[in-house]
Design a protein around this motif. Sequence first.
Motif, PDB file in Angstrom:
ATOM      1  N   LEU A 116       0.829  -1.108  -0.170  1.00 48.58           N
ATOM      2  CA  LEU A 116      -0.034  -0.023   0.028  1.00 48.58           C
ATOM      3  C   LEU A 116       0.827   1.409   0.160  1.00 48.58           C
ATOM      4  O   LEU A 116       0.537   2.051  -0.811  1.00 48.58           O
ATOM      5  N   GLU A 117       1.852   1.274   0.962  1.00 52.13           N
ATOM      6  CA  GLU A 117       2.835   2.367   0.813  1.00 52.13           C
ATOM      7  C   GLU A 117       3.430   2.668  -0.557  1.00 52.13           C
ATOM      8  O   GLU A 117       3.647   3.812  -0.997  1.00 52.13           O
ATOM      9  N   ALA A 118       3.943   1.400  -1.179  1.00 49.60           N
ATOM     10  CA  ALA A 118       4.473   1.812  -2.473  1.00 49.60           C
ATOM     11  C   ALA A 118       3.452   1.692  -3.755  1.00 49.60           C
ATOM     12  O   ALA A 118       3.799   1.885  -4.531  1.00 49.60           O
ATOM     13  N   ARG A 119       2.182   1.747  -3.099  1.00 50.56           N
ATOM     14  CA  ARG A 119       0.886   1.764  -4.529  1.00 50.56           C
ATOM     15  C   ARG A 119       0.884   0.667  -5.212  1.00 50.56           C
ATOM     16  O   ARG A 119       0.724   1.096  -6.578  1.00 50.56           O
ATOM     17  N   GLN A 120       1.406  -0.666  -4.850  1.00 51.06           N
ATOM     18  CA  GLN A 120       1.305  -1.564  -5.644  1.00 51.06           C
ATOM     19  C   GLN A 120       0.179  -2.189  -5.156  1.00 51.06           C
ATOM     20  O   GLN A 120      -0.038  -3.066  -4.522  1.00 51.06           O
ATOM     21  N   LEU A 121      -0.928  -1.815  -5.791  1.00 54.11           N
ATOM     22  CA  LEU A 121      -2.419  -2.066  -5.273  1.00 54.11           C
ATOM     23  C   LEU A 121      -2.834  -3.473  -5.771  1.00 54.11           C
ATOM     24  O   LEU A 121      -3.491  -4.176  -5.003  1.00 54.11           O
ATOM     25  N   HIS A 122      -2.405  -4.001  -6.787  1.00 53.68           N
ATOM     26  CA  HIS A 122      -2.488  -5.550  -6.902  1.00 53.68           C
ATOM     27  C   HIS A 122      -2.128  -6.440  -6.058  1.00 53.68           C
ATOM     28  O   HIS A 122      -2.820  -7.383  -5.722  1.00 53.68           O
ATOM     29  N   ILE A 123      -0.856  -6.162  -5.542  1.00 48.40           N
ATOM     30  CA  ILE A 123      -0.337  -7.086  -4.441  1.00 48.40           C
ATOM     31  C   ILE A 123      -1.071  -6.987  -3.258  1.00 48.40           C
ATOM     32  O   ILE A 123      -1.319  -7.644  -2.564  1.00 48.40           O
ATOM     33  N   ALA A 124      -1.431  -5.591  -3.095  1.00 46.35           N
ATOM     34  CA  ALA A 124      -1.899  -5.419  -1.637  1.00 46.35           C
ATOM     35  C   ALA A 124      -3.459  -6.010  -1.583  1.00 46.35           C
ATOM     36  O   ALA A 124      -3.723  -6.817  -0.646  1.00 46.35           O
ATOM     37  N   GLU A 125      -4.091  -6.175  -2.918  1.00 42.32           N
ATOM     38  CA  GLU A 125      -5.362  -7.123  -3.095  1.00 42.32           C
ATOM     39  C   GLU A 125      -5.019  -8.344  -2.769  1.00 42.32           C
ATOM     40  O   GLU A 125      -5.858  -9.038  -2.076  1.00 42.32           O
ATOM     41  N   ARG A 126      -4.139  -8.795  -3.328  1.00 40.80           N
ATOM     42  CA  ARG A 126      -3.597 -10.352  -3.000  1.00 40.80           C
ATOM     43  C   ARG A 126      -3.469 -10.339  -1.427  1.00 40.80           C
ATOM     44  O   ARG A 126      -4.012 -11.591  -1.081  1.00 40.80           O
ATOM     45  N   CYS A 127      -2.908  -9.688  -0.935  1.00 38.57           N
ATOM     46  CA  CYS A 127      -2.468  -9.742   0.596  1.00 38.57           C
ATOM     47  C   CYS A 127      -3.760  -9.892   1.394  1.00 38.57           C
ATOM     48  O   CYS A 127      -4.034 -10.980   2.164  1.00 38.57           O
ATOM     49  N   PHE A 128      -4.716  -8.836   1.092  1.00 39.36           N
ATOM     50  CA  PHE A 128      -5.976  -8.938   1.737  1.00 39.36           C
ATOM     51  C   PHE A 128      -6.762 -10.211   1.485  1.00 39.36           C
ATOM     52  O   PHE A 128      -7.529 -10.467   2.328  1.00 39.36           O
ATOM     53  N   SER A 129      -6.740 -10.784   0.351  1.00 36.13           N
ATOM     54  CA  SER A 129      -7.607 -11.768  -0.034  1.00 36.13           C
ATOM     55  C   SER A 129      -6.912 -12.951   0.822  1.00 36.13           C
ATOM     56  O   SER A 129      -7.771 -13.867   1.347  1.00 36.13           O
ATOM     57  N   ALA A 130      -5.606 -12.972   0.910  1.00 37.61           N
ATOM     58  CA  ALA A 130      -5.038 -14.186   1.630  1.00 37.61           C
ATOM     59  C   ALA A 130      -4.996 -14.317   3.086  1.00 37.61           C
ATOM     60  O   ALA A 130      -5.270 -15.259   3.658  1.00 37.61           O
ATOM     61  N   LEU A 131      -5.497 -13.130   3.562  1.00 36.75           N
ATOM     62  CA  LEU A 131      -5.621 -12.777   5.088  1.00 36.75           C
ATOM     63  C   LEU A 131      -6.995 -12.865   5.315  1.00 36.75           C
ATOM     64  O   LEU A 131      -7.416 -12.819   6.640  1.00 36.75           O
ATOM     65  N   GLY A 132      -7.854 -13.121   4.244  1.00 37.09           N
ATOM     66  CA  GLY A 132      -9.383 -13.205   4.667  1.00 37.09           C
ATOM     67  C   GLY A 132     -10.153 -11.920   4.999  1.00 37.09           C
ATOM     68  O   GLY A 132     -11.300 -12.087   5.211  1.00 37.09           O
ATOM     69  N   HIS A 133      -9.476 -10.809   4.484  1.00 38.04           N
ATOM     70  CA  HIS A 133     -10.129  -9.680   4.696  1.00 38.04           C
ATOM     71  C   HIS A 133     -10.854  -9.104   3.441  1.00 38.04           C
ATOM     72  O   HIS A 133     -10.475  -8.456   2.574  1.00 38.04           O
ATOM     73  N   VAL A 134     -12.133  -9.642   3.211  1.00 31.35           N
ATOM     74  CA  VAL A 134     -12.967  -9.643   2.182  1.00 31.35           C
ATOM     75  C   VAL A 134     -13.367  -8.319   1.704  1.00 31.35           C
ATOM     76  O   VAL A 134     -13.145  -7.907   0.597  1.00 31.35           O
ATOM     77  N   ALA A 135     -13.786  -7.324   2.616  1.00 27.88           N
ATOM     78  CA  ALA A 135     -14.218  -6.068   2.535  1.00 27.88           C
ATOM     79  C   ALA A 135     -13.147  -5.389   1.714  1.00 27.88           C
ATOM     80  O   ALA A 135     -13.110  -4.713   0.707  1.00 27.88           O
ATOM     81  N   LYS A 136     -12.070  -5.491   2.307  1.00 24.60           N
ATOM     82  CA  LYS A 136     -10.818  -4.597   1.784  1.00 24.60           C
ATOM     83  C   LYS A 136     -10.248  -5.052   0.471  1.00 24.60           C
ATOM     84  O   LYS A 136     -10.018  -4.191  -0.276  1.00 24.60           O
ATOM     85  N   ALA A 137     -10.350  -6.545   0.231  1.00 28.78           N
ATOM     86  CA  ALA A 137      -9.921  -6.821  -0.934  1.00 28.78           C
ATOM     87  C   ALA A 137     -10.835  -6.482  -1.967  1.00 28.78           C
ATOM     88  O   ALA A 137     -10.300  -6.073  -3.155  1.00 28.78           O
ATOM     89  N   ARG A 138     -12.371  -6.443  -1.898  1.00 29.04           N
ATOM     90  CA  ARG A 138     -13.287  -5.908  -2.856  1.00 29.04           C
ATOM     91  C   ARG A 138     -13.208  -4.681  -2.884  1.00 29.04           C
ATOM     92  O   ARG A 138     -13.122  -4.123  -4.091  1.00 29.04           O
ATOM     93  N   PHE A 139     -12.905  -3.814  -2.023  1.00 25.67           N
ATOM     94  CA  PHE A 139     -12.661  -2.373  -1.939  1.00 25.67           C
ATOM     95  C   PHE A 139     -11.417  -2.209  -3.066  1.00 25.67           C
ATOM     96  O   PHE A 139     -11.591  -1.116  -3.979  1.00 25.67           O
ATOM     97  N   LEU A 140     -10.377  -2.644  -2.711  1.00 23.19           N
ATOM     98  CA  LEU A 140      -9.192  -2.716  -3.475  1.00 23.19           C
ATOM     99  C   LEU A 140      -9.314  -3.097  -4.943  1.00 23.19           C
ATOM    100  O   LEU A 140      -8.608  -2.309  -6.032  1.00 23.19           O
ATOM    101  N   HIS A 141     -10.196  -4.059  -5.169  1.00 22.75           N
ATOM    102  CA  HIS A 141     -10.430  -4.560  -6.439  1.00 22.75           C
ATOM    103  C   HIS A 141     -10.974  -3.546  -7.316  1.00 22.75           C
ATOM    104  O   HIS A 141     -10.633  -3.373  -8.386  1.00 22.75           O
ATOM    105  N   GLU A 142     -11.997  -2.864  -6.653  1.00 20.40           N
ATOM    106  CA  GLU A 142     -12.878  -1.855  -7.523  1.00 20.40           C
ATOM    107  C   GLU A 142     -11.800  -0.533  -7.802  1.00 20.40           C
ATOM    108  O   GLU A 142     -11.751  -0.017  -8.644  1.00 20.40           O
ATOM    109  N   THR A 143     -10.973  -0.143  -6.807  1.00 22.01           N
ATOM    110  CA  THR A 143      -9.945   0.777  -6.831  1.00 22.01           C
ATOM    111  C   THR A 143      -8.889   0.312  -8.021  1.00 22.01           C
ATOM    112  O   THR A 143      -8.649   1.569  -8.440  1.00 22.01           O
ATOM    113  N   ASN A 144      -8.542  -1.026  -8.266  1.00 25.18           N
ATOM    114  CA  ASN A 144      -7.792  -1.176  -9.201  1.00 25.18           C
ATOM    115  C   ASN A 144      -8.226  -1.042 -10.479  1.00 25.18           C
ATOM    116  O   ASN A 144      -7.653  -0.812 -11.616  1.00 25.18           O
TER     117      ASN A 144
END
Length: 446
Positions: A116-144
């Motif tokens: 997130l700090e490096a604005r590599q948002l696709h990787i951040a989305e993968r991280c939140f998906s792996a952690l089970g943070h569904v809401a954050k992953a979906r929000f980042l998916h829409e942002t991507n």
Amino acid sequence: MILNYCSYVQWVPGSDVVVAQNRNSLCIWYNNDAPERVTMFPLKGDIVNLERSNGKTEVIVTEGVNTVSYTLDEGLIEFGTAIDDGDYNRAAAFLETLEMSTETEAMWKTLSRLALEARQLHIAERCFSALGHVAKARFLHETNEIADQVAKEYGGDGTDYYQVRARLAMLEKNYKLAEMIFLEQNAVEEAMDMYQELHMWDECIVVAEAKGHPALDKLRRGYYQWLLDTQQEEKAGELQENEGEYLAAVSLYLRAGLPARAARLAMERDELLANGDITNRITTALIKGELYEQAGDLFEAIRNPQKALECYRKGCAFLKAVELARLTFPAEVVKLEEAWGDHLVQQKQLDAAINHYIEARCSIKAIEAAIGARQWKKAIYILDLQDTRTAAKYYPKIAQHYAALQEYQVRLCPCPLPAPPQSRANTEKQRGGCLPGHHDEGLTPQ
């Protein structure tokens, strides 16, 4: 600092992994950002060396005459190396080959923060998906999707687009920053939509007021209806009060079980005090809720001193009761002072009760309160004003106190009213001397 009885510690070459020995345990920190996440294995000997070659890392341990090697998880080691190199794609690829454990969970969290700090948002989305943070992953998916569309149309990676920057601020719960980003682009509707989606109606209305939005009245009505639907009568009452709808505000406060707040508003508005139905509803609710002092205030405001006095008495608001009685019911003052003293005695405030008993002319209660509070001089002063028969049974208690202090020269006697100055010496002589310092300390009965 993070390991007691540490006899060996070393970095794994070319990484941030730490290996240490604690008595009979091999301790490994694959992620030093989370020192509480430590992997431990039992050992029978001592670590003597750490070797890394051909993509393999081994800990060499001597167990008596034998030498044993323990192989570390190379994938976890490579993760730290990839992080140091800033290669977050490689780090994510390593983590995806591992099963989820406490160590890998900590690494996914670290990678999500860095991505997130490096604005590599696709990787951040993968991280939140792996952690089970569904809401954050979906929000980042829409942002991507927004960023990818912008990159496709205008070039770059799309992360500098105002919507992307605002959504990242929202992800960090920095809504004021997101609002500022929207308003810099004159995207008032988007700022308002953000606040409405978050049910932050107050902030939404502030934005609409600042920009003179034509839907301001509609927003206020929608906010009010939402408060009623979600049973937030107190907040709805505040809204009505701010808009000058005082009758509606009082009704909402009463529905919310807040009669004291309704009473405060009523006492601030003359038109509400003149409304008998409103004041009756408020006082009934106050008495039902045993808020007698507030009910007394309201009764006093509508000029019903009899009811006010009753409520003050029930609510043990004796100061207000006495002040009111002095003006309207002088004959009740003595009774109220005695009740005040009784209340203070129940609260174990014997010292404070003494003067109220004196005001109520309850000498016996005043004496007992003074003795109970160990206010011996006050007790003697009050006893001096009593007849001998009343005072006789209390003097022994006071005498025992002074005897315990070995103040044997103190003489306790029923002290009559002081004689005129010219005969004071004769009076002292007749009674064999009074309590030393009695008349000098301002305790002379007046």
